[in-house]
Design an enzyme around this catalytic site. Structure first.
Site, PDB file in Angstrom:
ATOM      1  N   TYR A   1      41.273  39.687  41.596  1.00  0.00           N
ATOM      2  CA  TYR A   1      40.073  38.871  41.360  1.00  0.00           C
ATOM      3  C   TYR A   1      38.853  39.777  41.309  1.00  0.00           C
ATOM      4  CZ  TYR A   1      36.472  35.283  42.250  1.00  0.00           C
ATOM      5  OH  TYR A   1      35.367  34.475  42.182  1.00  0.00           O
ATOM      6  N   CYS A   2      38.077  39.647  40.235  1.00  0.00           N
ATOM      7  CA  CYS A   2      36.811  40.373  40.075  1.00  0.00           C
ATOM      8  C   CYS A   2      37.061  41.876  40.171  1.00  0.00           C
ATOM      9  CB  CYS A   2      35.801  39.867  41.114  1.00  0.00           C
ATOM     10  SG  CYS A   2      34.127  40.533  40.932  1.00  0.00           S
ATOM     11  N   LEU A   3      36.335  42.570  41.043  1.00  0.00           N
ATOM     12  CA  LEU A   3      36.500  44.011  41.175  1.00  0.00           C
ATOM     13  C   LEU A   3      37.894  44.363  41.687  1.00  0.00           C
ATOM     14  CD1 LEU A   3      35.018  46.653  40.782  1.00  0.00           C
ATOM     15  CD2 LEU A   3      34.155  46.469  43.110  1.00  0.00           C
TER      16      LEU A   3
ATOM     17  N   GLY B   1      40.537  42.941  40.653  1.00  0.00           N
ATOM     18  CA  GLY B   1      41.328  42.974  39.434  1.00  0.00           C
ATOM     19  C   GLY B   1      41.143  44.276  38.685  1.00  0.00           C
TER      20      GLY B   1
ATOM     21  N   LEU C   1      41.656  37.639  37.335  1.00  0.00           N
ATOM     22  CA  LEU C   1      40.702  36.531  37.405  1.00  0.00           C
ATOM     23  C   LEU C   1      39.285  37.084  37.321  1.00  0.00           C
ATOM     24  CD1 LEU C   1      42.271  34.498  40.377  1.00  0.00           C
ATOM     25  CD2 LEU C   1      42.918  34.484  37.954  1.00  0.00           C
TER      26      LEU C   1
END
Length: 612
Positions: A343-345, A347, A371
């Site tokens: 998720y975000c960073l 990811g 994500l």
């Protein structure tokens, strides 16, 4: 609050496994944390100390970077007489239109036609009270002025795109300060409430302001968050911490079905905030949803760094974070393949790990789910306003003294990006109207910030945002670069329509870098709320389409036009996709495995989550 346990000399209370990234040692002891370069002279120390002091008054923004941007704009505008004439002409037309509108409103208000309508996301003047004289004239004057300044700060030939964006953003921020909606004397809703309550709304607003200021200065949580407590109402999915090192705790969640898919899911959250956005309340926990679908779920909980972690870099987050966790998951479950979700960073870090594993022949990743994750940062949205050499040098000097970036400095930057929603809306409703907005679990999570180590924060801003090394093949893991095109595991890629942190067009660019099947899903909502989209959540919709690796590229706008919209939550679509990529269900694995060195240490949510 649980006490944070002491760690062994190597930072771990569980035996590490193996790592397929060859450059990081296959029997890997904890990687060395290389110290950042020290001050070599008194003069350098003086420079850094001065900038650190300045930053306390500038909110972390470099005055030199801002001055350079405004100078670039002003000098080019001063040498463009054609642009100046164009602005004079536009200003004259707007003044004429406004004068006609104002006089019509005063004489025959029903026949007046607005000069300008607000942008769709601007809700400041949506109330019917703003359609009455003289408030309609005030709002129209402000919007026309805002539009003129946008014309003045854009389209000036010769100004760099970076400087143009900075100037446009800065002017918009200054104009918003003087919006008629922000003054009790020019806001009709505030005036009406003040007259009806005899001014008691302003008294309550003043009390709210004093209370908020007192809490902020003393480090207390915002008002209304008392009902949201980690381990009691938040992050309550049952499980065990099965591994801990100096950077992460790894949580294995208890199964909720008789049988589970043989491939476990490892979730890599961002370390900018705490992991439990994916395990909020019981009804909107992605962890609980996935376990209910027959998956064994593991979650990384990042330690909140302090000054002693100043030299932790991206390589440490990769090795101690993703790779140590993957080793533990594979060992505990005895699974040959793992579904990884970032998720975000988190990811972005997962994509780096996946590329390095593919380079080195490690095939443990069955699928990858990203994500709101960026891998190409050329269109990284308004965050790029704060990313240039001058600003990053200033930021590094600001962090040097403490060894980390404080959570208040990060939250301030994000609030500026959405000042109307996060700053001025609060001023109006809580301090002028005297109304406390109801809090929810997402707000409680958002108030639970973390710090960022000096070295890691500098590295990811320079190497990813500024230099775009990952997308352009210059990002090294060990002594060799990695390429996202090496990844062969199928990818489930999620973007959100109103994302100001990872704009979905930027997320979509993964299609240009990959050589595998990519299922792209675009969901309603923003960076956080769009991801937290449990089944039954009202007003949710998404689009989804799979591009095989051999299919021709489709640009994002055409993709939206030809992909039908589906009402409802996107979570079931993810579960179905993961299920198709998984094997025949089997009995769930135990929580941890003491014989293999992964003795359960604590109940979920662990101990690192409580660090402030």
């Amino acid at each position: 609050m649980p006490r944070i346990p002491s760690l062994q000399a190597n930072g771990s209370t569980a035996k590490p496994g193996k790592n397929a990234i060859s450059s990081m040692h296959t029997t890997r002891p904890e990687p060395e944390v290389e110290p950042t370069s020290a001050h070599t002279t008194m003069e350098q120390a003086l420079d850094k100390g001065l900038k650190a002091t300045q930053a306390k008054f500038t909110g972390g923004l470099s005055p030199i970077a801002l001055a350079a941007a405004y100078a670039d704009w002003a000098l080019h505008l001063s040498s463009a007489p054609g642009k100046q004439l164009e602005l004079i002409e536009k200003g004259s037309k707007k003044a004429s239109r406004f004068a006609n509108y104002a006089s019509t409103c005063a004489l025959t208000p029903d026949s007046a036609t607005e000069c300008i309508t607000p942008l769709p996301q601007d809700k400041r003047f949506a109330s019917d009270a703003w359609q009455k004289w003289p408030f309609n004239a005030m709002s129209q004057a402000f919007l026309l002025q805002q539009q003129w300044w946008h014309s003045a700060t854009t389209g000036v030939k010769g100004v760099t795109p970076q400087h143009e964006n900075e100037v446009t953003f800065g002017v918009r921020q200054m104009l918003d300060v003087f919006s008629p909606s922000n003054s009790p004397l020019t806001n009709p809703e505030v005036l009406a409430k003040t007259f009806s309550e005899g001014g008691m709304n302003l008294v309550r607003g003043w009390q709210n302001f004093i209370e908020d200021t007192t809490r902020a200065s003393s480090g207390q949580r915002p008002v209304g968050l008392e009902a949201f407590e980690v381990g009691k109402t938040l992050a309550t999915a049952p499980g065990k911490v099965v591994y801990r090192n100096r950077l992460i705790e790894l949580i294995q969640y208890a199964p909720t079905t008789d049988k589970v898919h043989p491939e476990p899911i490892l979730i890599v959250p961002a370390w900018i905030m705490k992991y439990y956005i994916l395990d909020l309340s019981e009804q909107n926990s992605l962890v609980r949803f996935l376990t209910a679908q027959g998956f064994t779920v593991f979650m990384i909980s990042w330690r909140n760094p302090d000054a002693s972690d100043r030299d932790m870099g991206m390589d440490n987050y990769l090795s101690l974070g993703v790779m140590d966790a993957l080793d533990a998951v594979a060992t505990v479950t005895e699974a040959k393949h793992v579904h990884a979700l970032g998720y975000c960073l988190g990811g972005t870090l997962l994509s780096i790990a996946a590329a390095a594993m593919a380079r080195d022949g490690d095939t443990r990743l069955k699928t990858l789910t990203f994500l709101a994750t960026q891998t190409d940062f050329t269109e990284a949205g308004e965050l790029m306003l704060f990313i240039n050499d001058s600003q990053l040098t200033y930021l590094e000097d600001m962090m040097w003294d403490k060894g980390y970036l404080d959570t208040k400095q990060m939250s301030g930057a994000f609030q500026l990006l959405r000042s109307n929603d996060l700053i001025w809306s609060r001023v109006i409703h809580e301090y002028l109207m005297g109304e406390r907005a109801p809090q929810n679990d997402l707000m409680a999570w958002n108030a639970d910030g973390t710090r960022m180590p000096y070295r890691m924060h500098s590295e990811y801003l320079r190497r990813l945002f500024l230099e775009n090394d990952l997308a352009e093949g210059r990002y090294h893991v060990g002594d060799r670069p990695v390429a996202l095109a090496d990844i062969r595991a199928p990818v489930f890629l999620v973007g959100t329509e109103r994302d100001h942190v990872a704009p979905w067009h930027s997320v979509y660019k993964f299609n240009l870098l990959s050589d595998t099947d990519v299922t792209f899903l675009l969901t309603s909502g923003g960076h956080n709320a769009g991801i937290i989209s449990e089944p039954g959540h009202p007003h949710r919709h998404f689009r989804m389409h799979t591009k095989t690796k051999d299919a021709p590229y489709v640009d994002p706008e055409r993709w939206v036009a030809q992909t039908p919209q589906v009402d409802g939550s996107w979570w079931p679509a993810l579960a179905e996709w993961l299920g198709k990529q998984s094997g025949t269900p089997m009995a769930p694995p135990p929580l941890g495995d003491a014989q293999k060195g992964y003795t359960p240490l604590d109940d979920a949510p662990g101990t690192y989550i409580y660090q402030e």
